[in-house]
Enzyme design. Structure first.
Site, PDB file in Angstrom:
ATOM      1  N   ARG A  23      59.005 -36.901  44.846  1.00  0.00           N
ATOM      2  CA  ARG A  23      57.844 -37.324  44.060  1.00  0.00           C
ATOM      3  C   ARG A  23      57.112 -38.498  44.680  1.00  0.00           C
ATOM      4  O   ARG A  23      55.944 -38.721  44.418  1.00  0.00           O
ATOM      5  CB  ARG A  23      58.272 -37.726  42.647  1.00  0.00           C
ATOM      6  N   ASP A  43      58.939 -68.631  35.616  1.00  0.00           N
ATOM      7  CA  ASP A  43      58.393 -67.545  34.820  1.00  0.00           C
ATOM      8  C   ASP A  43      56.902 -67.534  35.128  1.00  0.00           C
ATOM      9  O   ASP A  43      56.233 -68.557  34.986  1.00  0.00           O
ATOM     10  CB  ASP A  43      58.617 -67.790  33.321  1.00  0.00           C
ATOM     11  N   ASN A  48      46.628 -62.689  38.878  1.00  0.00           N
ATOM     12  CA  ASN A  48      45.226 -62.712  39.264  1.00  0.00           C
ATOM     13  C   ASN A  48      44.942 -61.688  40.349  1.00  0.00           C
ATOM     14  O   ASN A  48      45.821 -61.359  41.145  1.00  0.00           O
ATOM     15  CB  ASN A  48      44.860 -64.109  39.789  1.00  0.00           C
ATOM     16  N   ARG A  59      39.642 -67.112  52.263  1.00  0.00           N
ATOM     17  CA  ARG A  59      39.742 -67.817  50.983  1.00  0.00           C
ATOM     18  C   ARG A  59      40.882 -68.814  51.094  1.00  0.00           C
ATOM     19  O   ARG A  59      42.024 -68.436  51.288  1.00  0.00           O
ATOM     20  CB  ARG A  59      40.018 -66.836  49.858  1.00  0.00           C
ATOM     21  N   HIS A  62      43.987 -73.505  49.199  1.00  0.00           N
ATOM     22  CA  HIS A  62      43.918 -74.101  47.863  1.00  0.00           C
ATOM     23  C   HIS A  62      45.312 -74.394  47.298  1.00  0.00           C
ATOM     24  O   HIS A  62      46.282 -73.732  47.636  1.00  0.00           O
ATOM     25  CB  HIS A  62      43.206 -73.152  46.899  1.00  0.00           C
ATOM     26  N   LYS A  72      53.414 -69.268  43.865  1.00  0.00           N
ATOM     27  CA  LYS A  72      52.672 -68.005  43.918  1.00  0.00           C
ATOM     28  C   LYS A  72      53.519 -66.920  44.548  1.00  0.00           C
ATOM     29  O   LYS A  72      54.290 -67.166  45.476  1.00  0.00           O
ATOM     30  CB  LYS A  72      51.390 -68.164  44.737  1.00  0.00           C
ATOM     31  N   HIS A 119      47.583 -72.546  49.844  1.00  0.00           N
ATOM     32  CA  HIS A 119      47.613 -71.100  50.079  1.00  0.00           C
ATOM     33  C   HIS A 119      46.211 -70.596  50.377  1.00  0.00           C
ATOM     34  O   HIS A 119      45.234 -71.049  49.785  1.00  0.00           O
ATOM     35  CB  HIS A 119      48.156 -70.372  48.841  1.00  0.00           C
ATOM     36  N   TYR A 132      48.074 -61.642  42.816  1.00  0.00           N
ATOM     37  CA  TYR A 132      49.075 -62.693  42.925  1.00  0.00           C
ATOM     38  C   TYR A 132      49.406 -63.257  41.552  1.00  0.00           C
ATOM     39  O   TYR A 132      48.555 -63.381  40.689  1.00  0.00           O
ATOM     40  CB  TYR A 132      48.651 -63.800  43.893  1.00  0.00           C
ATOM     41  N   ASP A 169      35.352 -74.509  51.130  1.00  0.00           N
ATOM     42  CA  ASP A 169      36.480 -74.288  52.033  1.00  0.00           C
ATOM     43  C   ASP A 169      36.196 -74.783  53.454  1.00  0.00           C
ATOM     44  O   ASP A 169      37.127 -75.092  54.197  1.00  0.00           O
ATOM     45  CB  ASP A 169      36.872 -72.813  52.050  1.00  0.00           C
TER      46      ASP A 169
END
Length: 177
Positions: A23, A43, A48, A59, A62, A72, A119, A132, A169
């Protein structure tokens, strides 16, 4: 899950263990127990998604300042990225060091980064989507960043032709520890 150490303390590359049959396959994307066995006790608070239309979109880099730091767990669900983490923990033996990995829909790898890591990622294909999870909710007033090409870190990004970045950035000042 197969959890592999990276050269940065507390950062891991996570590979799903596929259980395949006629499958297709089934796998755990992450489990609390297996992460806890590696000292990861979080937890996730948010999940996102980020979509980039063009190859070469960068990107990052940050992070959120304490007390709103975000660990993350990052996965590319369509296309591919070069995903980078920089250790910004002053007391860490890997302070100011970085790791980078290709994450793609094909290889299904994930990168786990602790809080206090910057990141960012650069897309390697058009129409790339990244999913993420974070250990803390987004707190706009705690948002920070370091420049993607800051010589303090020496990140080696793949050549992709034209690079697309937002002004924020490109304009972070040089890092000062």
């Amino acid at each position: 899950m197969i959890i592999r150490d990276t050269k940065l303390a507390g950062a891991f590359l996570v590979e799903p263990e596929l259980r395949e049959d006629e499958r297709g396959f089934f796998t755990h994307v992450w489990t609390r127990r297996e992460l806890a066995e590696r000292g990861v006790a979080c937890d996730f608070a948010e999940c996102n998604a980020s979509f980039s239309r063009r190859r070469g979109t960068l990107r990052g880099m940050h992070y959120q300042a304490a007390p709103h730091g975000q660990a993350k767990l990052v996965r590319c669900t369509h296309g591919s990225i070069y995903d980078v983490g920089i250790d910004l923990r002053p007391d860490s033996p890997t302070f100011r060091q970085w790791v980078g990995f290709e994450l793609s829909a094909r290889n299904r790898l994930m990168l786990y980064l602790p809080a206090e890591f910057a990141h960012g990622f650069q897309t390697l294909e058009d129409d790339t989507e990244v999913l993420y999870m974070t250990s803390a909710p987004y707190a706009p007033d705690s948002g920070r960043g370091v420049r993607w090409d800051d010589p303090a870190f020496g990140v080696r990004w793949p050549e992709v032709g034209e690079r697309t970045l937002i002004a924020r950035d490109r304009e972070y000042p040089d890092f000062a520890a």
